[in-house]
Design a protein around this motif. Structure first.
Motif, PDB file in Angstrom:
ATOM      1  N   GLY A   1     -14.914  -3.661  -2.020  1.00 50.43           N
ATOM      2  CA  GLY A   1     -14.434  -2.431  -2.328  1.00 50.43           C
ATOM      3  C   GLY A   1     -14.329  -2.527  -4.136  1.00 50.43           C
ATOM      4  N   PHE A   2     -14.475  -1.139  -4.700  1.00 48.56           N
ATOM      5  CA  PHE A   2     -14.217  -0.926  -6.143  1.00 48.56           C
ATOM      6  C   PHE A   2     -13.398   0.396  -6.019  1.00 48.56           C
ATOM      7  CE2 PHE A   2     -14.828   0.851 -10.312  1.00 48.56           C
ATOM      8  CZ  PHE A   2     -14.561  -0.273 -10.936  1.00 48.56           C
ATOM      9  N   PRO A   3     -12.040   0.299  -6.745  1.00 44.73           N
ATOM     10  CA  PRO A   3     -11.691  -0.828  -7.180  1.00 44.73           C
ATOM     11  C   PRO A   3     -11.271  -1.913  -6.041  1.00 44.73           C
ATOM     12  CG  PRO A   3      -9.954   1.089  -7.322  1.00 44.73           C
ATOM     13  CD  PRO A   3     -11.361   1.588  -6.801  1.00 44.73           C
ATOM     14  N   ARG A   4     -10.962  -3.303  -6.498  1.00 41.13           N
ATOM     15  CA  ARG A   4     -10.769  -4.113  -5.593  1.00 41.13           C
ATOM     16  C   ARG A   4      -9.317  -3.870  -5.110  1.00 41.13           C
ATOM     17  NH1 ARG A   4     -12.959  -9.481  -6.850  1.00 41.13           N
ATOM     18  NH2 ARG A   4     -11.034 -10.358  -6.934  1.00 41.13           N
ATOM     19  N   PRO A   5      -9.087  -3.871  -3.639  1.00 45.16           N
ATOM     20  CA  PRO A   5      -7.785  -3.784  -3.060  1.00 45.16           C
ATOM     21  C   PRO A   5      -6.855  -4.841  -3.503  1.00 45.16           C
ATOM     22  CG  PRO A   5      -9.337  -4.689  -1.496  1.00 45.16           C
ATOM     23  CD  PRO A   5     -10.041  -4.099  -2.611  1.00 45.16           C
ATOM     24  N   ASP A   6      -5.575  -4.485  -3.530  1.00 47.53           N
ATOM     25  CA  ASP A   6      -4.577  -5.464  -4.013  1.00 47.53           C
ATOM     26  C   ASP A   6      -4.488  -6.507  -2.975  1.00 47.53           C
ATOM     27  OD1 ASP A   6      -4.153  -4.294  -6.178  1.00 47.53           O
ATOM     28  OD2 ASP A   6      -2.178  -3.103  -5.462  1.00 47.53           O
ATOM     29  N   ASP A   7      -4.065  -7.713  -3.229  1.00 45.65           N
ATOM     30  CA  ASP A   7      -4.149  -8.799  -2.238  1.00 45.65           C
ATOM     31  C   ASP A   7      -2.794  -9.530  -2.608  1.00 45.65           C
ATOM     32  OD1 ASP A   7      -4.442 -11.027  -0.404  1.00 45.65           O
ATOM     33  OD2 ASP A   7      -6.178 -11.846  -1.326  1.00 45.65           O
ATOM     34  N   PRO A   8      -1.645  -9.063  -2.082  1.00 43.29           N
ATOM     35  CA  PRO A   8      -0.432  -9.806  -2.752  1.00 43.29           C
ATOM     36  C   PRO A   8      -0.068 -11.055  -2.055  1.00 43.29           C
ATOM     37  CG  PRO A   8       0.116  -7.947  -1.155  1.00 43.29           C
ATOM     38  CD  PRO A   8      -1.422  -7.952  -1.555  1.00 43.29           C
ATOM     39  N   LEU A   9      -0.731 -11.446  -1.055  1.00 42.75           N
ATOM     40  CA  LEU A   9      -0.484 -12.595  -0.299  1.00 42.75           C
ATOM     41  C   LEU A   9      -1.086 -13.821  -0.799  1.00 42.75           C
ATOM     42  CD1 LEU A   9       0.206 -11.277   3.424  1.00 42.75           C
ATOM     43  CD2 LEU A   9       1.614 -11.923   1.565  1.00 42.75           C
ATOM     44  N   THR A  10      -2.142 -13.756  -1.842  1.00 46.65           N
ATOM     45  CA  THR A  10      -2.635 -14.979  -2.497  1.00 46.65           C
ATOM     46  C   THR A  10      -2.276 -15.034  -3.878  1.00 46.65           C
ATOM     47  OG1 THR A  10      -4.883 -13.777  -2.982  1.00 46.65           O
ATOM     48  CG2 THR A  10      -4.674 -14.770  -0.839  1.00 46.65           C
ATOM     49  N   VAL A  11      -2.331 -16.474  -4.547  1.00 44.58           N
ATOM     50  CA  VAL A  11      -2.141 -16.344  -5.938  1.00 44.58           C
ATOM     51  C   VAL A  11      -3.062 -15.538  -6.853  1.00 44.58           C
ATOM     52  CG1 VAL A  11      -2.026 -18.114  -7.694  1.00 44.58           C
ATOM     53  CG2 VAL A  11      -1.259 -18.539  -5.434  1.00 44.58           C
ATOM     54  N   GLN A  12      -4.369 -15.576  -6.553  1.00 42.64           N
ATOM     55  CA  GLN A  12      -5.366 -14.947  -7.288  1.00 42.64           C
ATOM     56  C   GLN A  12      -5.086 -13.508  -7.104  1.00 42.64           C
ATOM     57  OE1 GLN A  12      -9.475 -15.353  -5.923  1.00 42.64           O
ATOM     58  NE2 GLN A  12     -10.318 -14.162  -7.656  1.00 42.64           N
ATOM     59  N   GLY A  13      -4.799 -12.952  -5.977  1.00 38.84           N
ATOM     60  CA  GLY A  13      -4.643 -11.372  -5.690  1.00 38.84           C
ATOM     61  C   GLY A  13      -3.524 -11.186  -6.716  1.00 38.84           C
ATOM     62  N   ARG A  14      -2.224 -11.872  -6.608  1.00 36.67           N
ATOM     63  CA  ARG A  14      -1.170 -11.668  -7.354  1.00 36.67           C
ATOM     64  C   ARG A  14      -1.453 -11.564  -8.948  1.00 36.67           C
ATOM     65  NH1 ARG A  14       3.563  -8.614  -6.111  1.00 36.67           N
ATOM     66  NH2 ARG A  14       4.014  -9.023  -3.907  1.00 36.67           N
ATOM     67  N   LEU A  15      -2.093 -12.597  -9.251  1.00 34.99           N
ATOM     68  CA  LEU A  15      -2.402 -12.437 -10.726  1.00 34.99           C
ATOM     69  C   LEU A  15      -3.157 -11.342 -11.066  1.00 34.99           C
ATOM     70  CD1 LEU A  15      -3.499 -16.239 -11.207  1.00 34.99           C
ATOM     71  CD2 LEU A  15      -1.528 -15.363 -12.038  1.00 34.99           C
ATOM     72  N   GLU A  16      -4.000 -10.892 -10.334  1.00 40.51           N
ATOM     73  CA  GLU A  16      -4.751  -9.748 -10.691  1.00 40.51           C
ATOM     74  C   GLU A  16      -3.966  -8.598 -10.700  1.00 40.51           C
ATOM     75  OE1 GLU A  16      -9.292 -11.268  -8.865  1.00 40.51           O
ATOM     76  OE2 GLU A  16      -8.124  -9.951  -7.623  1.00 40.51           O
ATOM     77  N   MET A  17      -3.116  -8.525  -9.558  1.00 48.54           N
ATOM     78  CA  MET A  17      -2.095  -7.331  -9.803  1.00 48.54           C
ATOM     79  C   MET A  17      -1.317  -7.123 -10.834  1.00 48.54           C
ATOM     80  SD  MET A  17      -1.040  -7.314  -5.441  1.00 48.54           S
ATOM     81  CE  MET A  17       0.374  -6.365  -5.795  1.00 48.54           C
ATOM     82  N   ALA A  18      -0.908  -8.238 -11.405  1.00 52.45           N
ATOM     83  CA  ALA A  18       0.217  -8.479 -12.691  1.00 52.45           C
ATOM     84  C   ALA A  18      -0.763  -7.992 -13.714  1.00 52.45           C
ATOM     85  CB  ALA A  18       0.272  -9.754 -12.690  1.00 52.45           C
ATOM     86  N   LEU A  19      -2.223  -8.468 -13.959  1.00 51.46           N
ATOM     87  CA  LEU A  19      -2.878  -8.099 -14.924  1.00 51.46           C
ATOM     88  C   LEU A  19      -3.198  -6.716 -15.149  1.00 51.46           C
ATOM     89  CD1 LEU A  19      -5.387 -11.082 -14.548  1.00 51.46           C
ATOM     90  CD2 LEU A  19      -3.876 -10.664 -16.812  1.00 51.46           C
ATOM     91  N   LYS A  20      -3.300  -5.877 -14.192  1.00 52.02           N
ATOM     92  CA  LYS A  20      -3.201  -4.228 -14.238  1.00 52.02           C
ATOM     93  C   LYS A  20      -2.402  -3.759 -14.972  1.00 52.02           C
ATOM     94  CE  LYS A  20      -5.873  -4.097  -9.875  1.00 52.02           C
ATOM     95  NZ  LYS A  20      -5.661  -3.335  -8.336  1.00 52.02           N
ATOM     96  N   LYS A  21      -1.133  -4.406 -15.103  1.00 56.69           N
ATOM     97  CA  LYS A  21      -0.147  -3.536 -15.714  1.00 56.69           C
ATOM     98  C   LYS A  21      -0.282  -3.772 -17.255  1.00 56.69           C
ATOM     99  CE  LYS A  21       2.480  -3.464 -12.210  1.00 56.69           C
ATOM    100  NZ  LYS A  21       2.913  -1.965 -11.609  1.00 56.69           N
TER     101      LYS A  21
END
Length: 315
Positions: free
Chosen positions: A27-47
């Motif tokens: 998918g694009f944009p990539r869906p959020d993945d809050p249950l992995t460390v990589q996913g949470r880092l990417e969610m934070a970087l969007k801020k």
């Protein structure tokens, strides 16, 4: 529009995560993945509101429940004005997000790095630690039906209650694993990599008996008069350029079984000399993830010299 690459040192508690690597793909944009460390880092970087989709590249992957004291990742970030993000600002912004979201990840430090830097392939070593707490089974404080461990150690170290634990024998066995060996016997089953090269170099296996006196005085009930006399606190450190799937947990499991008298030095030698999953001793059980910590990802001095914390100094 300019792109800059950032290296982040970070730590996390693994309990809430399904592992470090993203599991929701596509998918694009990539869906959020809050249950992995990589996913949470990417969610934070969007801020940070970058112009690009922030994609994090991990230097090391850890299983569900494994912790990290200091590991690394990289990310490319674009800004419409062509300016760099101050590394310190990235650290502050991400840690603020994690605190507000009650996520057990903390950024330790952020650097600007050359665009060619690969945090995984450039790593020259990785160091892991496994924490053990061994109680005397013949003690009233550690009877099989009355296993007591400070709450501070819950899901932070592995607890054993045993009559027999030979620390000297454990150290003797640790020497067998140092150097260059085929560790196929100590690799967990991984269906996606049946032909994987399993020869590795382990620089050292260190077994340290430690004093953990940092607990609150309320951690030990008053009925326990001499609690530390009944417990052995052990940290097992292992350093290598790279490890196989579950290799650290299986090696430490073999050493624990040796200390308990369930296997012999000869059994460990056979598993090393005849590398095969069929050589694994059934008396040995792979240790759980919650006692394992990724302590350090090391880079060469030449690479360290290219890291920048001041964006005006350039790369």
């Amino acid at each position: 529009m300019s792109a800059f690459k950032y290296l982040m040192h970070f730590a996390y508690i693994g309990k809430p995560f399904r592992g470090s690597q993203r599991q929701i793909l596509g998918g694009f944009p990539r869906p959020d993945d809050p249950l992995t460390v990589q996913g949470r880092l990417e969610m934070a970087l969007k801020k940070l509101n970058p112009c690009n989709e922030p994609i994090v590249y991990l230097s090391s992957r850890t299983d569900s429940g494994v912790h990290a004291i200091n590991t690394t990742c990289t990310v490319n970030l674009y800004r419409s004005n062509g300016m760099v993000y101050f590394p310190r600002s990235i650290t502050i912004c991400l840690n603020s997000y994690f605190k507000k979201q009650d996520v057990p990840i903390r950024i330790l430090k952020t650097y600007l790095v050359p665009d060619t830097f690969n945090c995984r392939h450039k790593a020259i070593s990785r160091t892991y630690m496994y924490r053990l707490t061994v109680g005397k089974a013949n003690s009233i404080n550690c009877a099989p039906n009355y296993q007591f461990i400070p709450i501070e150690e819950w899901d932070r170290s592995l607890f054993y209650c045993t009559d027999t634990f030979d620390l000297d024998k454990m150290r003797e066995g640790a020497n067998l694993f140092e150097g260059y060996h085929d560790f196929r016997s100590f690799m967990g089953n991984h269906k996606n990599e049946p032909d994987k090269v399993t020869r590795r170099i382990i620089e050292y296996v260190k077994i340290q008996q430690v004093d953990r006196y940092g607990y609150s005085t309320y951690s030990w009930p008053k009925i326990i008069e001499t609690p530390f006399d009944d417990y052995l606190f052990i940290d097992v450190y292992m350093k290598s350029p790279g490890f196989l799937y579950r290799q650290v947990r299986r090696i430490v499991a073999a050493l624990v079984a040796l200390a308990q008298g369930k296997v012999t030095i000869r059994d460990l030698k056979l598993m090393l000399e005849i590398p095969s999953r069929h050589s694994w001793c059934p008396q040995i059980k792979t240790l759980p993830a919650h006692g394992l910590y990724l302590c350090e990802v090391e880079y060469s001095k030449e690479d360290l010299d290219t890291f920048r914390t001041d964006p005006e100094s350039g790369i």
